[in-house]
Design an enzyme around this catalytic site. Structure first.
Site, short mmCIF file in Angstrom:
data_model
loop_
_atom_site.label_atom_id
_atom_site.label_comp_id
_atom_site.label_asym_id
_atom_site.label_seq_id
_atom_site.Cartn_x
_atom_site.Cartn_y
_atom_site.Cartn_z
CB SER A 185 -1.33 0.04 1.19
OG SER A 185 -1.94 0.85 1.13
CG ASP A 355 -6.79 -3.56 -3.52
OD1 ASP A 355 -7.37 -2.65 -2.79
OD2 ASP A 355 -5.77 -3.77 -3.14
CG HIS A 388 -5.70 -2.67 0.17
ND1 HIS A 388 -4.92 -2.02 -0.82
CD2 HIS A 388 -5.04 -1.89 1.20
CE1 HIS A 388 -4.01 -1.36 -0.63
NE2 HIS A 388 -4.05 -1.01 0.86
#
Length: 423
Positions: A185, A355, A388
């Site tokens: 991320s 995601d 995610h």
């Protein structure tokens, strides 16, 4: 900040805000306690090594790294696997960097046989765990304290300019070897921005970027959209503080009101915010919620919102041309040109089809920037069912992702040895 900026900011703010809500239990497609690391609870008192590593029979060292702008970062080192290794053999160092509003503990929520740091250690790597400034283990500074607004005067630009270089310098100084890097991320955004400016590349061997964040124009989460449309005023009030503390009291009524909106399922928070994660264990999610989220700076959240709104990867916009001129020598903030990343830099990108934060279209935009990359230096993995959080807590992440990371690193190392032997 105008309404458009707040809309983008809301998407990121609500992601971390909702994760702080304890009464709403997150549910996922997999139940039970398989893979749960119940000992993975860290605190500033005992440190991450004692709470999450040595209890499983691994060696672990606590280190401190001071950045050029004065922040003192907590870093953990796992020098070898549980079995150890050949005495005197240098192990390949790898630095692991978490995302926004979490810390290094996140990597240890799965059991020792299923979490990335210990998998890497068992495969012969010298593992280093970073904890970003402002999180619970990295709240020291040479002259400031967290209660001072100046302590929070930074965005991810400073992570690019000061934090990652300090970490790389330290690990390189300790090991004398080029470094493998794993980011998730925000840990991918800061790395990509650094690489684009030529930072780190002389100390870097290869990089694995999980759920890569660069362009954010297509980021979509149901709860964040409602927050953006309905509660701009509350968000403006909430962000009147230098520290962005997701556990602060200001978020309570705000979240409760949002959860009362039709079509919002606050009993499946992780799905609503990060996409439909395929492979989370509900007990691990509960542990994640119990141990997080962590503080970051409001300025960092604003910077992320600018990335959402503007569709470019650029330095922080101070909102006034004269302020930008003072900082950058130009009226608008400079852009990080990701196509400038060295074409021969070995990179592994892994992204998911579900995601909501690292959206497929945004990742394709990133890959378009990398279209001139050497074919044998760029590996891309697309996981149709992953969202995610699957990348850091998925019960099958070892088989689906982590083994591929290890294979990529080992393959690049072998290729480097072969190229060196030819020369």
């Amino acid at each position: 900040m105008g309404v458009p900026g707040l809309l983008g900011l809301a998407a990121w703010s609500f992601y971390v805000l909702v994760l702080a809500v304890q009464p709403h239990q997150a549910h996922s497609s997999i139940r039970g306690s398989f893979g749960l690391n119940k000992d993975a609870v860290a605190s500033p008192e005992n440190g991450l090594c004692a709470s999450s590593v040595t209890v499983h029979g691994y060696k672990c060292e606590e280190h401190e790294v001071t950045t050029k702008d004065g922040y003192i970062l907590s870093v953990q080192r796992i020098p070898e696997g549980r079995v150890g290794g050949t005495a005197g053999t240098k192990k390949q160092p790898v630095l692991i960097q978490h995302g926004v509003t979490v810390d290094g503990l996140t990597w240890f929520l799965n059991s020792p046989g299923q979490n990335l740091p210990l998998i890497l250690a068992n495969n012969g790597f010298d593992v280093w765990i970073a904890n970003t400034r402002g999180t619970r283990l990295s709240r020291q500074h040479v002259s400031l304290v967290p209660g001072q607004p100046a302590f929070w005067n930074w965005s991810w630009d400073e992570l690019v300019s000061f934090e990652l270089p300090a970490l790389f310098d330290y690990v390189y100084g300790q090991t004398g070897q080029k470094i493998d890097y794993v980011g998730h991320s925000l840990g991918t955004l800061t790395a990509l921005a650094s690489f684009s400016e030529g930072k780190l590349v002389n100390q870097l061997k290869s990089a694995a970027l999980l759920s890569p964040i660069a362009y954010l124009s297509h980021m979509k989460t149901a709860l964040a959209n409602i927050a953006a449309k309905s509660f701009v005023g509350e968000i403006r009030t909430l962000f009147g503080q230098a520290e962005f503390n997701p556990k602060g009291k200001a978020r309570g009524d705000f979240i409760k009101f949002l959860c009362d909106n039709p079509g919002v399922d606050c009993y499946d928070l992780v799905t609503a915010l990060t996409g439909k994660n395929c492979c989370l264990n509900s007990s691990i999610v509960d542990l994640f919620l119990t141990n997080g989220p962590q503080s970051t700076s409001t300025m960092n959240m604003v910077h992320l919102s600018q990335t959402v709104r503007n569709g470019v990867v650029a330095k922080y916009n101070y909102g006034r041309h004269d302020y930008n001129l003072m900082h950058y020598g130009e009226a608008m903030p400079p852009i990080y040109n990701l196509s400038n990343i060295p074409h021969d830099l070995p990179m592994f990108l892994s992204y998911g089809g579900q995601d909501a934060l690292s959206d497929v279209l945004d990742v394709k935009h990133l890959l378009d920037d990398l279209k001139s990359h050497d074919v044998d230096k760029l590996s891309v993995q697309f996981i149709k069912d992953y969202a995610h959080v699957d990348f850091i807590m998925g019960v099958n992440a070892k088989d689906v992702v982590y083994n591929q990371v290890v294979k990529f690193f080992e393959g690049q190392h072998l290729r480097s040895l072969m190229e060196a032997s030819v020369v």
